[in-house]
Design a protein around this motif. Structure first.
Motif, PDB file in Angstrom:
ATOM      1  N   ILE A  55      25.660 -66.145 -18.914  1.00  0.00           N
ATOM      2  CA  ILE A  55      25.281 -67.368 -19.355  1.00  0.00           C
ATOM      3  C   ILE A  55      23.954 -67.821 -19.611  1.00  0.00           C
ATOM      4  N   GLY A  56      23.804 -68.262 -20.524  1.00  0.00           N
ATOM      5  CA  GLY A  56      22.319 -68.791 -21.243  1.00  0.00           C
ATOM      6  C   GLY A  56      22.479 -70.322 -21.697  1.00  0.00           C
ATOM      7  N   ARG A  57      21.317 -71.080 -21.476  1.00  0.00           N
ATOM      8  CA  ARG A  57      21.538 -72.333 -21.696  1.00  0.00           C
ATOM      9  C   ARG A  57      20.030 -72.795 -22.772  1.00  0.00           C
ATOM     10  N   SER A  58      20.369 -73.521 -23.931  1.00  0.00           N
ATOM     11  CA  SER A  58      19.221 -74.125 -24.624  1.00  0.00           C
ATOM     12  C   SER A  58      19.302 -75.599 -24.623  1.00  0.00           C
ATOM     13  N   ILE A  59      18.308 -76.112 -24.336  1.00  0.00           N
ATOM     14  CA  ILE A  59      18.108 -77.569 -24.353  1.00  0.00           C
ATOM     15  C   ILE A  59      17.307 -78.032 -25.550  1.00  0.00           C
ATOM     16  N   THR A  60      17.914 -79.244 -26.239  1.00  0.00           N
ATOM     17  CA  THR A  60      17.338 -79.835 -27.124  1.00  0.00           C
ATOM     18  C   THR A  60      17.397 -81.316 -27.126  1.00  0.00           C
ATOM     19  N   PRO A  61      16.228 -82.091 -27.181  1.00  0.00           N
ATOM     20  CA  PRO A  61      14.806 -81.738 -27.093  1.00  0.00           C
ATOM     21  C   PRO A  61      14.491 -81.267 -25.831  1.00  0.00           C
ATOM     22  N   THR A  62      13.234 -80.558 -25.848  1.00  0.00           N
ATOM     23  CA  THR A  62      12.822 -79.403 -24.733  1.00  0.00           C
ATOM     24  C   THR A  62      12.216 -80.561 -23.818  1.00  0.00           C
ATOM     25  N   GLU A  63      11.946 -81.661 -24.126  1.00  0.00           N
ATOM     26  CA  GLU A  63      11.319 -82.560 -22.947  1.00  0.00           C
ATOM     27  C   GLU A  63      11.894 -84.033 -23.323  1.00  0.00           C
ATOM     28  N   ILE A  70      20.767 -85.532 -25.108  1.00  0.00           N
ATOM     29  CA  ILE A  70      20.490 -83.957 -24.891  1.00  0.00           C
ATOM     30  C   ILE A  70      21.409 -82.987 -25.295  1.00  0.00           C
ATOM     31  N   GLN A  71      21.033 -82.130 -26.081  1.00  0.00           N
ATOM     32  CA  GLN A  71      22.133 -81.209 -26.781  1.00  0.00           C
ATOM     33  C   GLN A  71      21.841 -79.922 -25.898  1.00  0.00           C
ATOM     34  N   VAL A  72      22.924 -79.702 -25.260  1.00  0.00           N
ATOM     35  CA  VAL A  72      22.929 -78.402 -24.450  1.00  0.00           C
ATOM     36  C   VAL A  72      23.948 -77.457 -25.106  1.00  0.00           C
ATOM     37  N   GLY A  73      23.164 -76.249 -25.559  1.00  0.00           N
ATOM     38  CA  GLY A  73      23.778 -75.040 -26.133  1.00  0.00           C
ATOM     39  C   GLY A  73      24.136 -73.952 -24.958  1.00  0.00           C
ATOM     40  N   LEU A  74      25.298 -73.446 -25.085  1.00  0.00           N
ATOM     41  CA  LEU A  74      25.765 -72.385 -23.932  1.00  0.00           C
ATOM     42  C   LEU A  74      25.989 -71.296 -24.838  1.00  0.00           C
ATOM     43  N   SER A  75      25.382 -70.033 -24.428  1.00  0.00           N
ATOM     44  CA  SER A  75      25.848 -68.895 -24.927  1.00  0.00           C
ATOM     45  C   SER A  75      26.547 -67.889 -23.702  1.00  0.00           C
ATOM     46  N   LEU A  76      27.617 -67.386 -24.151  1.00  0.00           N
ATOM     47  CA  LEU A  76      28.491 -66.440 -23.113  1.00  0.00           C
ATOM     48  C   LEU A  76      28.615 -65.178 -23.381  1.00  0.00           C
TER      49      LEU A  76
END
Length: 392
Positions: A55-63, A70-76
């Protein structure tokens, strides 16, 4: 893990088997055996299914800041064949996000997104996630942890304001800085001429050019004088209400954020004192350290300002942020910072009319951040793009 339904199947099956033996009914015996067998098969299915997922996560915005979405994107990423399963992403406060995955072959990537609102500043933990597999009848389920948690920082809320820079800004504060610069001894070289304004040093009048234009003009010089702006945040608990302290932290954050917005190598640097620590902010990385400290700062008692060493040849500008006008603390902070000639006091729990401070100091109330930003524009607002020459 067996579900409540599996317990019903097991007990019902055993009772049915016993009734079949008691009454000699083969049908009841077969039915009971089938119920118990369903539970055994369910256990076998969930035991043999071992989905391997990265699993990986991307956070937008980064700060992210307080109040932002907060937009959290999950990649599985599947490393093996994955049956239909459920993924649960843990969130703060014991809540979770549920994601239903369809069967996937190995090497496939499934993506999902969710949103959360940043409620308060400070650290926020996303995850860890759990994957849960079960049998088609819902008799048994098995969960497994996926990866590790992701720690992010929620920064204080900020508003758009500009640092005082006489090269690019206008306003009452900038006029005061320019008046100091005109009488500041410095090694300068001629840069341009402009119309005479009230307060200009008469020694800079270009009489020859004035005679030709029939109007007074003065010489302008490129100079190496630097503007040394320093922000001091009072973190004494007795100076604030709870809401007032959060506003004060947001005001300090807004000044630090201005380094990123002005974003030029020649933009003014900023010193920040808060919570017993000092920071020198002249780049995004240095500003980030100050922002992280502001994200976790709390109001404490007996916070004494540090003595700060500043360049003696620079024009010192102090911005002192407090709640109530604790005159003794404000004056102590001013002296410890080097007794700047230009001072702005920001009051986050009091109005400016009730303050006994030197009359030539600028005093701004901050009962609402947006109104403070508008009031600050009267003192300082950027009007031109930063050039590569310092012109006053």
């Amino acid at each position: 893990m067996l579900s409540r339904q599996s317990a019903i199947f097991t007990i019902g099956g055993l009772l049915t088997i016993a009734a079949g033996r008691l009454f000699g009914l083969i049908e009841l015996f077969i039915m009971g055996t089938a119920l118990v067998t369903c539970v055994a098969v369910a256990l076998l299915i969930v035991t043999t299914q071992r989905p391997r997922i990265e699993i990986g996560r991307s956070i937008t915005p980064t700060e992210p800041e307080v109040g932002q979405t907060i937009q959290v994107g999950l990649s599985l990423l599947t490393s093996s064949r994955v049956p239909a399963c459920d993924v649960y992403e843990s969130l703060a406060g014991g809540s979770h996000v549920h994601i239903a995955l369809a069967p996937l072959p190995a090497g496939q990537v499934a993506r999902a997104n969710y949103q959360i609102i940043a409620q308060q500043r400070g650290p926020l933990t996303l995850g860890p996630s759990l994957v849960e597999v079960g049998d088609p009848l819902g008799l048994s389920r098995r969960s497994k942890r996926l990866g590790s948690a992701t720690n992010i920082t929620i920064f204080p809320r900020s508003v758009a304001i500009d640092l005082p820079d006489p090269n690019t800004c206008q306003g009452e504060l900038i006029d005061a800085i320019r008046r100091v610069i005109r009488y500041q001894p410095t090694s300068s070289e001629f840069q341009a001429i402009r119309e005479y304004t009230s307060g200009d040093d008469p020694r800079r009048i270009n009489w020859r050019a004035s005679a030709k234009r029939e109007d007074l003009v003065v010489n302008e010089y490129a100079t190496e004088i630097k503007i040394d702006t320093h922000v001091a945040l009072n973190s004494n608990q007795n100076a604030y209400s709870a809401e007032g302290f959060e506003r004060a932290v947001s005001v300090a954050t807004s000044f630090v954020r201005s380094i990123e917005r002005q974003g030029d190598d020649l933009a003014p640097s900023l010193g920040v004192w808060c919570g017993g620590q000092s920071f020198h902010c002249s780049s995004d990385n240095e500003s980030l350290e100050a922002l992280k400290h502001l994200a976790k700062i709390s109001a404490n008692d007996n916070q004494t300002p540090l003595s700060i060493q500043r360049e003696p040849s620079s024009i010192k500008v102090d911005i002192i942020i407090t709640g109530k006008a604790q005159t003794s603390w404000v004056e102590s902070a001013w002296k410890q910072l080097g007794s700047a000639r230009i001072v702005v006091v920001v009051l986050c729990d009091e109005t400016a009319t009730s303050v006994a401070l030197p009359p030539h100091w600028y005093v701004l109330p901050c009962r609402q951040l947006e109104q403070f930003a508008e009031d600050w524009k009267q003192l300082c607002i950027q009007t031109t793009v930063q050039s590569h020459e310092h012109i006053f």
